[in-house]
Scaffold this active site. Structure first.
Site, PDB file in Angstrom:
ATOM      1  N   ASP A  46       0.825  -1.228   0.000  1.00  0.00           N
ATOM      2  CA  ASP A  46       0.000   0.000   0.000  1.00  0.00           C
ATOM      3  C   ASP A  46       0.851   1.266   0.000  1.00  0.00           C
ATOM      4  O   ASP A  46       0.557   2.217  -0.725  1.00  0.00           O
ATOM      5  CB  ASP A  46      -1.052   0.001   1.127  1.00  0.00           C
ATOM      6  CG  ASP A  46      -0.507  -0.220   2.518  1.00  0.00           C
ATOM      7  OD1 ASP A  46       0.697  -0.512   2.652  1.00  0.00           O
ATOM      8  OD2 ASP A  46      -1.301  -0.096   3.479  1.00  0.00           O
ATOM      9  N   ALA A 134      -1.887  -8.105  16.585  1.00  0.00           N
ATOM     10  CA  ALA A 134      -1.769  -9.442  15.997  1.00  0.00           C
ATOM     11  C   ALA A 134      -1.815  -9.399  14.473  1.00  0.00           C
ATOM     12  O   ALA A 134      -1.866 -10.440  13.822  1.00  0.00           O
ATOM     13  CB  ALA A 134      -2.879 -10.339  16.536  1.00  0.00           C
ATOM     14  N   LEU A 136      -4.269  -7.879  12.777  1.00  0.00           N
ATOM     15  CA  LEU A 136      -5.667  -7.866  12.345  1.00  0.00           C
ATOM     16  C   LEU A 136      -6.219  -6.436  12.339  1.00  0.00           C
ATOM     17  O   LEU A 136      -7.415  -6.212  12.306  1.00  0.00           O
ATOM     18  CB  LEU A 136      -6.516  -8.770  13.242  1.00  0.00           C
ATOM     19  CG  LEU A 136      -6.082 -10.238  13.244  1.00  0.00           C
ATOM     20  CD1 LEU A 136      -6.898 -11.047  14.259  1.00  0.00           C
ATOM     21  CD2 LEU A 136      -6.220 -10.849  11.853  1.00  0.00           C
ATOM     22  N   SER A 139      -5.508  -1.242  15.228  1.00  0.00           N
ATOM     23  CA  SER A 139      -5.308   0.215  15.268  1.00  0.00           C
ATOM     24  C   SER A 139      -6.276   0.937  14.330  1.00  0.00           C
ATOM     25  O   SER A 139      -6.886   1.934  14.709  1.00  0.00           O
ATOM     26  CB  SER A 139      -3.859   0.586  14.961  1.00  0.00           C
ATOM     27  OG  SER A 139      -3.436  -0.015  13.776  1.00  0.00           O
ATOM     28  N   ASP A 183      -5.387  -0.272   5.688  1.00  0.00           N
ATOM     29  CA  ASP A 183      -6.166  -0.731   6.841  1.00  0.00           C
ATOM     30  C   ASP A 183      -7.430   0.084   7.087  1.00  0.00           C
ATOM     31  O   ASP A 183      -8.522  -0.492   7.205  1.00  0.00           O
ATOM     32  CB  ASP A 183      -5.288  -0.793   8.090  1.00  0.00           C
ATOM     33  CG  ASP A 183      -4.154  -1.793   7.922  1.00  0.00           C
ATOM     34  OD1 ASP A 183      -4.201  -2.585   6.972  1.00  0.00           O
ATOM     35  OD2 ASP A 183      -3.227  -1.773   8.739  1.00  0.00           O
TER      36      ASP A 183
HETATM   37  C1  GLA Z   1       0.423  -2.861   8.301  1.00  0.00           C
HETATM   38  C2  GLA Z   1       0.156  -1.448   7.787  1.00  0.00           C
HETATM   39  C3  GLA Z   1      -0.554  -1.488   6.436  1.00  0.00           C
HETATM   40  C4  GLA Z   1       0.188  -2.386   5.452  1.00  0.00           C
HETATM   41  C5  GLA Z   1       0.489  -3.737   6.087  1.00  0.00           C
HETATM   42  C6  GLA Z   1       1.376  -4.608   5.227  1.00  0.00           C
HETATM   43  O1  GLA Z   1      -0.770  -3.510   8.588  1.00  0.00           O
HETATM   44  O2  GLA Z   1      -0.636  -0.736   8.707  1.00  0.00           O
HETATM   45  O3  GLA Z   1      -0.696  -0.181   5.947  1.00  0.00           O
HETATM   46  O4  GLA Z   1       1.353  -1.745   5.012  1.00  0.00           O
HETATM   47  O5  GLA Z   1       1.141  -3.596   7.338  1.00  0.00           O
HETATM   48  O6  GLA Z   1       0.715  -5.008   4.052  1.00  0.00           O
END
Ligand code: GLA
Length: 400
Positions: A46, A134, A136, A139, A183
């Site tokens: 991302d 974890a 998931l 945050s 996320d």
């Molecule tokens: C964390 C970050 C996301 C993404 C993932 C890896 O979850 O918060 O933005 O970069 O790692 O794909």
């Protein structure tokens, strides 16, 4: 892993805890929920502008909240004794290193700059059943639910796009993790029976169907805390930026690492430090895998899509170096299981969870066998649970 998010018992307990924190009564409180997510395709892409394919899960963050008329903001949680008590109109300028940095950051982004009416304040008390740290997306889940609750309780009329933006701005600008946009989007734009196809270069998204009758998300928790995650994560972001800056002159029109072609990297990769080149190779190949995964999903070919998850995990282990032996062992055990389409670490890595796409009818026996294999090697259990998709952030009824 703990009880289910929308078990009515869990919000009753939450309400009672909130009442306790608020001096005896939770009168006037409303209840809100935002899910967590698993990331199936597009690992660590991302922040390089790539495409990603996460899916929300039916586990997440609950918050009970109510407006106040004295301008105060109080934040509490069932998971930690520390509380925040301050003024909504004068939020701290930087993080305290506490759990409430996420909600404070989201509130600063959502409310900061808006004219609040005299005395507007909030009480928010968090709970839910998403394991924290974890992989998931606890945050993003707590940040989005904070923005949703504040929007509703303060009557801002900000809407879903603003919740997503506030969650992102809070985590980046306030907490200080240079995370990508995946996320909060995965949490904010969830749709049951679908993954979210998010193009992180232009921020557009679409929903791609994933039939829950054919595949469940089976998640195994290694129990390994992601101590290194923040520093190592920011280092990966910096390495990808470095690779892009070095390669951009050889790829006309490129605006992010996602635009660098495999042949350009092969031809010009000698200009990069070997570690940075490995990071770039993961990104460039994962972009191709993610486009291929979308095609396979649209054609209903879960076997081909799942194989790409195994390939992605190998790349995360060897090229991107964000795995740990516990994650690798779980994925190796899953790879030889008939009934498992694919598996890989989910989230940032360095510990946390493995997500597998599994035939729903085989979840229990397959999960038990893999957990046993984990125990044989590491001498402890890896809790596992199957998740369904989710409909995204919403207000829930407190009526019995
Ligand atoms: C964390 C970050 C996301 C993404 C993932 C890896 O979850 O918060 O933005 O970069 O790692 O794909």
């Amino acid at each position: 892993m703990t009880a289910r998010a929308l078990d009515p018992g869990s919000w009753e307990v939450l309400l009672a805890r909130a009442a306790e924190a608020w001096g005896g009564s939770a009168e006037g409180a409303r209840l809100f929920f935002a899910p967590g997510r698993v990331n199936l395709f597009g690992a660590h892409l991302d922040y390089s502008g790539g495409p990603v394919l996460p899916g929300a899960i039916d586990r997440g963050t609950l918050v009970v909240g109510r407006p106040r008329d004295d301008g105060r903001l109080t934040l509490g949680t069932t998971l930690d004794a520390r509380r925040f008590d301050g003024r909504l109109g004068a939020l701290p300028k930087g993080p305290a290193g506490a759990w409430f940095d996420y909600p404070v950051g989201a509130l600063a982004a959502l409310v900061g700059g808006r004219a609040l009416a005299e005395g507007q304040g909030l009480d928010l008390f968090f709970g839910g059943d998403l394991p924290v740290g974890a992989g998931l997306s606890s945050s993003a889940s707590i940040s989005v639910v904070t923005a949703l609750a504040a929007d509703a309780l303060l009557g801002l009329g900000a809407g879903r796009l603003s919740w997503v933006a506030a969650a992102l701005a809070g985590e980046r600008g306030f907490v200080g993790v240079q995370c990508g946009i995946m996320d909060p989007h995965a949490v904010g734009h969830a749709r049951p029976g679908h993954l979210l196809w998010l193009d992180c270069k232009d921020g557009t998204w679409e929903h791609v169907p994933l039939d829950p009758e054919r595949a469940a998300y089976l998640v195994f928790d290694t129990g390994v805390q992601r101590e290194l995650a923040k520093g190592e994560f920011n280092l990966r972001v910096a390495q990808c930026e470095q690779a892009f800056r070095a390669l951009a002159p050889y790829q006309p029109g490129a605006s992010c690492l996602r635009d660098i072609r495999a042949e350009t990297l092969e031809r010009e990769g000698h200009r990069l430090d070997p570690i940075v080149r490995s990071r770039a190779l993961h990104a460039v190949q994962e972009v191709e895998r993610t486009f291929a995964a979308r095609r396979h999903l649209e054609a209903g070919d879960l076997v081909a899509a799942g194989r790409l998850m195994f390939e992605a995990h190998a790349s995360l282990r060897d090229l991107y170096e964000v795995s740990v032996p516990e994650l690798d062992h779980l994925v190796a055990l899953l790879e030889v299981e008939a009934g498992c389409f694919g598996a890989r670490l989910t989230g940032a890595g360095f510990g946390g969870c493995v997500v597998a796409l599994v035939e729903p009818g085989r979840v229990a026996e397959l999960g038990a066998r893999v957990a046993e294999g984990f125990q044989e090697r590491f001498g402890r259990r890896a809790p596992f649970e199957a998740f369904a998709g989710d409909a995204g952030p919403r207000e829930l009824s407190l009526a019995p």
